[in-house]
Design an enzyme around this catalytic site. Structure first.
Site, PDB file in Angstrom:
ATOM      1  N   VAL A  44       0.836  -1.203   0.000  1.00  0.00           N
ATOM      2  CA  VAL A  44       0.000   0.000   0.000  1.00  0.00           C
ATOM      3  C   VAL A  44       0.871   1.253   0.000  1.00  0.00           C
ATOM      4  O   VAL A  44       0.561   2.240  -0.670  1.00  0.00           O
ATOM      5  CB  VAL A  44      -0.969   0.005   1.214  1.00  0.00           C
ATOM      6  N   CYS A  45       1.987   1.215   0.724  1.00  0.00           N
ATOM      7  CA  CYS A  45       2.847   2.393   0.884  1.00  0.00           C
ATOM      8  C   CYS A  45       3.267   3.036  -0.439  1.00  0.00           C
ATOM      9  O   CYS A  45       3.134   4.257  -0.591  1.00  0.00           O
ATOM     10  CB  CYS A  45       4.072   2.051   1.724  1.00  0.00           C
TER      11      CYS A  45
END
Length: 185
Positions: A44-45
Site C-alpha cells: 500500500v505504501c
C-alpha cells in the site's frame, strides 16, 4: 496532538539524489506534511507515496513541504527510489527514522513492531499540528483529500473568524460561527 507543537528531532533524509540532514528547524516557517508509513518495499505504501508525489508540485505552490517518514534508513529509501518506478518520481524528503524518535514524537509507533502507523500530520508555519489522519494497515490515504485539508487549513489560518464546512473546496462558501447560526445549519 491537534494544536500541539512538533518536538525537536534530527534525521537524515534522501531527497532528489542526495542525503541531507534535517531537523524541526527545517519545518518552521512553512506549511509541512509529515506522511508516516510502515515500511519501504511494501504494497500500500508505494501507492500512497506515489499519489503524494503526483501532488508535490501543487503542494509546493501552496508553500507546503512534504516529509515522508518510515523507520527504514535513508540508504533503504535510496535503494527503493532506485528500484521502483513509482517511488522514483518522488522529489520530497524521504526521512530515515531508524531510531524511531520522530515516529514516537508523533505518537504513531506500533508497539513492539518498530514500524510507523499509516498517519498524516499537517503542520502550520509556527510548528503547530493543524490536522491529522491515521488509518489501519490496509487502508490507503488519498492525496486529493490531503490537498483539500491543506487548502482548508490555510484558508482558516488567513481568515480568522471563518471555518470550512464538510467537503469544503477552495472557492466555496465558508461559515462564520455566531449565535445566529445555532440550530440553523
Amino acid at each position: 496532538m491537534i494544536n500541539t507543537q512538533i518536538k525537536p528531532f534530527n534525521a537524515t533524509a534522501f531527497k532528489q539524489g542526495e542525503f541531507v540532514e534535517i531537523s524541526e528547524k527545517d519545518v518552521l516557517g512553512k506549511w509541512a506534511v509529515f506522511f508516516f508509513y510502515p515500511a519501504d518495499f511494501t504494497f500500500v505504501c508505494p501507492t500512497e507515496l506515489g499519489d503524494v508525489a503526483d501532488k508535490y508540485e501543487e503542494l509546493q505552490k501552496l508553500g507546503v513541504e512534504v516529509f515522508s517518514v518510515s523507520t527504514d534508513t535513508h540508504f533503504t529509501h535510496k535503494a527503493w527510489h532506485d528500484a521502483s518506478e513509482t517511488i522514483a518520481k518522488i522529489n520530497y524528503y524521504m526521512v530515515g527514522d531508524q531510531t524511531g524518535n520522530i515516529t514516537n514524537n508523533f505518537g504513531v509507533m506500533r508497539p513492539g513492531q518498530g514500524l510507523a502507523d499509516r498517519a498524516t500530520f499537517l503542520i502550520d508555519p509556527e510548528g503547530t499540528i493543524q490536522a491529522m489522519e491515521i488509518t489501519a494497515e490496509g487502508i490507503g490515504r488519498d492525496a486529493d483529500d490531503l490537498m483539500r485539508k491543506v487548502k482548508a487549513a490555510q484558508y482558516v489560518a488567513s481568515h480568522p473568524g471563518e471555518v470550512c464546512p464538510a467537503k469544503w473546496k477552495e472557492g466555496e462558501a465558508t461559515l462564520a460561527p455566531s449565535l445566529d447560526l445555532v440550530g440553523k445549519i
